[in-house]
Design an enzyme around this catalytic site. Structure first.
Site, PDB file in Angstrom:
ATOM      1  CE1 TYR A 155     -10.678  -0.029   2.512  1.00 59.08           C
ATOM      2  CE2 TYR A 155      -9.863   1.959   1.190  1.00 59.08           C
ATOM      3  CZ  TYR A 155      -9.695   0.988   1.972  1.00 59.08           C
ATOM      4  OH  TYR A 155      -8.591   1.039   2.571  1.00 59.08           O
TER       5      TYR A 155
ATOM      6  CE  LYS B 158      -1.527 -12.402   0.641  1.00 63.40           C
ATOM      7  NZ  LYS B 158      -0.219 -12.904   1.451  1.00 63.40           N
TER       8      LYS B 158
ATOM      9  CG  ASP C  72       2.772 -10.777   1.424  1.00 63.52           C
ATOM     10  OD1 ASP C  72       2.646 -10.701   0.490  1.00 63.52           O
ATOM     11  OD2 ASP C  72       2.922 -11.828   2.093  1.00 63.52           O
TER      12      ASP C  72
ATOM     13  CG  ASP D 210      -6.166   3.794   2.289  1.00 58.93           C
ATOM     14  OD1 ASP D 210      -5.373   4.872   2.604  1.00 58.93           O
ATOM     15  OD2 ASP D 210      -7.104   3.429   3.009  1.00 58.93           O
TER      16      ASP D 210
ATOM     17  CG  ASP E 293      -1.031   6.594   4.492  1.00 57.85           C
ATOM     18  OD1 ASP E 293      -1.255   7.370   3.507  1.00 57.85           O
ATOM     19  OD2 ASP E 293      -1.844   6.687   5.461  1.00 57.85           O
TER      20      ASP E 293
END
Ligand code: NAD
Length: 356
Positions: A140, A191, A223, A247, A251
């Protein structure tokens, strides 16, 4: 000494939910909480006031305060603005300027709301996990970034995922410290099989773990972590991950609990100063209707009292008051179910104050 709280309502439902949180703080003030509250615009409201999503005066106020209470930012009317002045830039600017690198996102399922989850009650009841998300680095913020025109005339978008060892180490230490105060289990999500940046992440987490022999460290690819969160979420205690993975996963964890309107968050710097906000956005679809759930924001006040103002007993009181209103059967629309009493935003805030 009087503690200073910067109150930044923001946009959409922000002002409505912040008003209820302020009611709670005003009530605690009559019980001896020594605070001073100052309000300022941020996000779309900041842009309207000064042409900037993070006005200079708002930033100065935030820097001079002991803690920041934020509603939410964003709305349809600002979506066509240049990205540099969109409301979200106000939030990202505050996080970066105040070096709020450690984002704590609890996902707790209140027993009264076990039916609100889309998962089976036995999978989620008693859930209590904490996701520690790195907040000021990663993709980001990484440079270079942008949209460029290739030689063949085609546009190409690009962003950069970058983490230095020191950035990984400080979020790692923050997460290990929190794990020590909880179940002493930490799962680092990366990852590493595809991204070199998170290969380094894994290496540094292993190194930091040597200083925390009591904490059981595990690693999981993102994943798989997404899959495990909906398959068997109670296997987790504390999870630590990068800005973007955190992020998304937080959620997902939020939805395990049934409502995004129930979950608070804290973003801390290295000295315990923090910004406190609900994890949800500005919900423009329900703004101005007095139907939003203010409990995530009220629970953010509890986190503020616990982590930045060192008022643990008052934090406990707020959390108990929230349990109490749920026990009474009071529900805003997002968590309503048969046999419960549906209440508005302001009625829910009043009920929490009465329970206090
Ligand atoms: P959102 O969280 O605002 O809304 C998602 C859904 O959840 C909507 O249906 C909304 O009505 C509902 N919802 C959210 N909070 C609720 C509450 N307290 N009570 C009841 N229902 C609630 O996410 P979105 O729709 O993707 O984004 C809307 C705007 O918010 C966008 O401009 C986005 O950029 C912004 N946003 C801001 C933040 C932030 O300020 N931290 C975070 C996420 C999104």
């Amino acid at each position: 000494m009087t503690k200073k709280i910067a109150v930044l309502p923001g946009d959409g439902i922000g002002p409505e939910i912040i008003a209820e949180a302020v009611k709670v703080l005003e009530h605690l003030r009559t019980d001896g909480l020594d605070i001073e509250m100052n309000e300022a615009p941020v996000g779309g409201a900041g842009y309207e006031a000064s042409g900037k999503p993070l006005p200079d005066d708002t930033l100065a106020l935030a820097k001079a305060s002991d803690a920041i209470l934020l509603g939410a930012v964003g709305g349809y009317q600002w979506e066509s603005l240049d990205i540099s002045v969109r409301p979200e830039k106000g939030l990202l600017g505050l996080r970066a300027e105040l070096e709020l690198f450690s984002n704590l996102r609890p996902a707790i399922l209140y027993k009264q709301l076990a039916d609100a989850s889309t998962l089976k009650p036995e999978v989620v009841s008693g859930l209590d996990i904490l996701i520690v998300r790195e907040l000021t680095g990663g993709i980001y913020f990484g440079q270079p970034r942008g949209i460029r025109i290739l030689e063949n005339g085609e546009k190409q978008g690009f962003n950069t995922l970058v983490y230095s060892e020191s950035e990984i180490e400080r979020i790692g230490r923050s997460a290990f410290d929190i794990a020590m105060k909880r179940g002493k289990k930490l799962c680092s999500v990366d990852k590493a099989n595809v991204l070199e940046c998170t290969e380094l992440w894994r290496e540094v987490m292993e190194r930091v773990s040597k200083d925390y022999p009591e904490v059981e460290l595990s690693h999981m690819y993102v994943d798989n972590a997404a899959m495990q969160l909906v398959r068997a979420p109670k296997q987790f205690d504390v999870m630590v991950t990068t800005n973007m993975f955190g992020d998304i996963l937080s959620d997902c964890a939020a939805m395990l609990t049934g409502s995004i309107g129930m979950l608070p968050s804290a973003s801390l710097d290295a000295n315990g100063k923090g910004m406190y906000e609900p994890i949800h956005g500005s919900a423009p679809d329900i703004a101005g209707k007095n139907v939003a759930n203010p409990l995530a924001t009220i629970l953010s006040v509890a986190m503020m009292l616990r982590y930045s103002l060192n008022e643990i007993a008052m934090a406990d009181r707020i959390e108990k008051a929230v349990e109490n209103v749920l026990d009474q059967g009071l529900r805003t629309a997002d968590i309503d179910s048969e046999g419960m009493q549906k209440v508005s935003t302001s009625e829910m805030g009043d009920a929490v104050v009465s329970a206090l």
